[in-house]
Design an enzyme around this catalytic site. Structure first.
Site, PDB file in Angstrom:
ATOM      1  N   LYS A  55     -74.930  51.879  42.124  1.00  0.00           N
ATOM      2  CA  LYS A  55     -74.676  50.690  42.937  1.00  0.00           C
ATOM      3  C   LYS A  55     -76.040  50.075  43.215  1.00  0.00           C
ATOM      4  CE  LYS A  55     -73.286  49.102  47.456  1.00  0.00           C
ATOM      5  NZ  LYS A  55     -72.965  49.479  48.837  1.00  0.00           N
ATOM      6  N   GLY A  63     -72.361  46.149  57.324  1.00  0.00           N
ATOM      7  CA  GLY A  63     -72.221  46.736  58.658  1.00  0.00           C
ATOM      8  C   GLY A  63     -71.798  45.765  59.733  1.00  0.00           C
ATOM      9  N   ASN A  65     -67.794  51.131  54.440  1.00  0.00           N
ATOM     10  CA  ASN A  65     -68.286  52.362  55.050  1.00  0.00           C
ATOM     11  C   ASN A  65     -68.164  52.321  56.572  1.00  0.00           C
ATOM     12  OD1 ASN A  65     -71.248  54.427  54.420  1.00  0.00           O
ATOM     13  ND2 ASN A  65     -69.766  54.595  56.034  1.00  0.00           N
ATOM     14  N   THR A  66     -68.904  51.385  57.186  1.00  0.00           N
ATOM     15  CA  THR A  66     -69.020  51.383  58.648  1.00  0.00           C
ATOM     16  C   THR A  66     -67.671  51.241  59.344  1.00  0.00           C
ATOM     17  OG1 THR A  66     -71.168  50.333  58.324  1.00  0.00           O
ATOM     18  CG2 THR A  66     -70.302  50.363  60.560  1.00  0.00           C
TER      19      THR A  66
END
Lengths: 65, 259
Positions: B98, B159, B208-209
């Site tokens: 990535k 995020g 993710n977050t």
């Protein structure tokens, strides 16, 4: 001999990167290495010489997004 | 089920999950298992010879039996990103990377010029590059020219949890690259954002977050997996056209005349 390991000064006795990793407690760890910003593959650590002041980066798997 | 593959890999679950910021390794592992994701992102960081935190983490990931997509998070230059990719290939034993080349710290916006340059170097070297990019169509084209077979435009800053900040841009990208696997990467905060991305015809979402920082990360991972699946099914089912004016859904024909 002084080297910079992951940003911190360390005193070691080692001629090659493989010996340096042994001296720095990474003997059997799964890590990737770079010296002075250049990637050093696992199979080249034994022939990669280390000299005074070299910057050694030792990286391992870590959480990421 | 879409036949789309990602560098030849069919992903049954189109939710890709990051592995950072979970309350504990056990909760991370449970979130991955319960949401049944096929691929997780990982990273490389400095390892202490004494503490060896990375060794335990890698053991945990290997035991989960999922594909790993290492990132070059935090890299600001082409050289840094390329070197990190080489280190990741050796440690994780995968050609997948990535690719992040960060251009600006407040937004973590990709440096698309450096991104294209790094992508070319890495694909020439045999990597399968998943580039974290913007919705810019010209940059997308240059990444494909550089050898990328997947594009990953951001939904919103990493995020931030804002969702899809530029729906027009994402829709245009989908229309412009109909045959390219597209993944919305970053900025998603809610399962509905994942649904929306999939309803637009995106092939996967990466986050993710939103899961790791949820009150109950395991439950949120399941919710995201469900939402991703629902959005994918809705896109395949063919959503109706949006209209400006009302159109009765109950037939008018045959209605009693009661005036």
């Amino acid at each position: 001999m002084r080297v910079v390991l992951n940003g911190e000064d360390r005193e070691i006795e080692a001629a090659t990167l493989a010996e340096a990793l042994e001296a720095l407690d990474y003997a059997d760890a799964i890590v990737a290495t770079a010296v002075n910003g250049e990637f050093v593959p696992h199979d080249q650590r034994g022939e990669t010489t280390i000299k005074e002041g070299d910057a050694i980066e030792v990286l391992a798997p870590m959480q990421g997004g | 089920m879409s036949a789309r593959t990602f560098y030849g890999q069919a992903l049954a679950n189109r939710l890709l999950l990051g592995t950072a910021q979970y309350p504990s390794p056990a909760i991370l592992a449970d979130a991955v298992k319960q949401s049944a994701v096929d691929m997780v992102t990982v990273s490389l960081r400095r390892e202490s010879g004494a503490q060896r935190a990375g060794q335990a983490f890698w053991q945990l990931i290997k035991e989960l039996g999922v594909s790993v997509l290492p990132n070059t998070a935090g890299c600001h230059t082409v050289k840094e990103a390329v070197t990190t990719a080489h280190m990741a290939r050796e440690v994780f034993g995968t050609k997948s990377i990535k690719l992040e080349v960060i251009g600006e710290d407040d937004t973590l916006q990709p440096d698309v010029f450096g991104l294209v340059e790094a992508a070319r170097i890495l694909t020439d070297d045999g990597f399968e590059v998943w580039p974290y990019t913007t919705q810019d169509l010209i940059v997308g084209g240059k990444l494909l020219d550089a050898g990328c077979e997947v594009l990953m435009p951001w939904g919103a800053p990493i995020g931030s949890g804002q969702g899809l900040n530029d729906v027009f841009g994402l829709r245009a990208m989908r229309a412009h690259f109909p045959d390219v696997p597209l993944v919305v990467d970053a900025g998603l905060g809610l399962p509905s954002h994942a649904s929306q991305a999939m309803e637009l015809g995106y092939d996967a979402v990466l986050l993710n977050t939103a899961v790791a920082k949820a009150g109950d990360p395991v439950a949120m991972a399941i919710a995201f997996a469900d939402a991703t699946r629902a959005g994918q099914a809705a896109h395949q089912a063919g959503p109706m056209e949006v209209r400006d004016m009302a159109e009765p859904s109950t037939p008018v024909m045959g209605k009693a005349f009661l005036l």
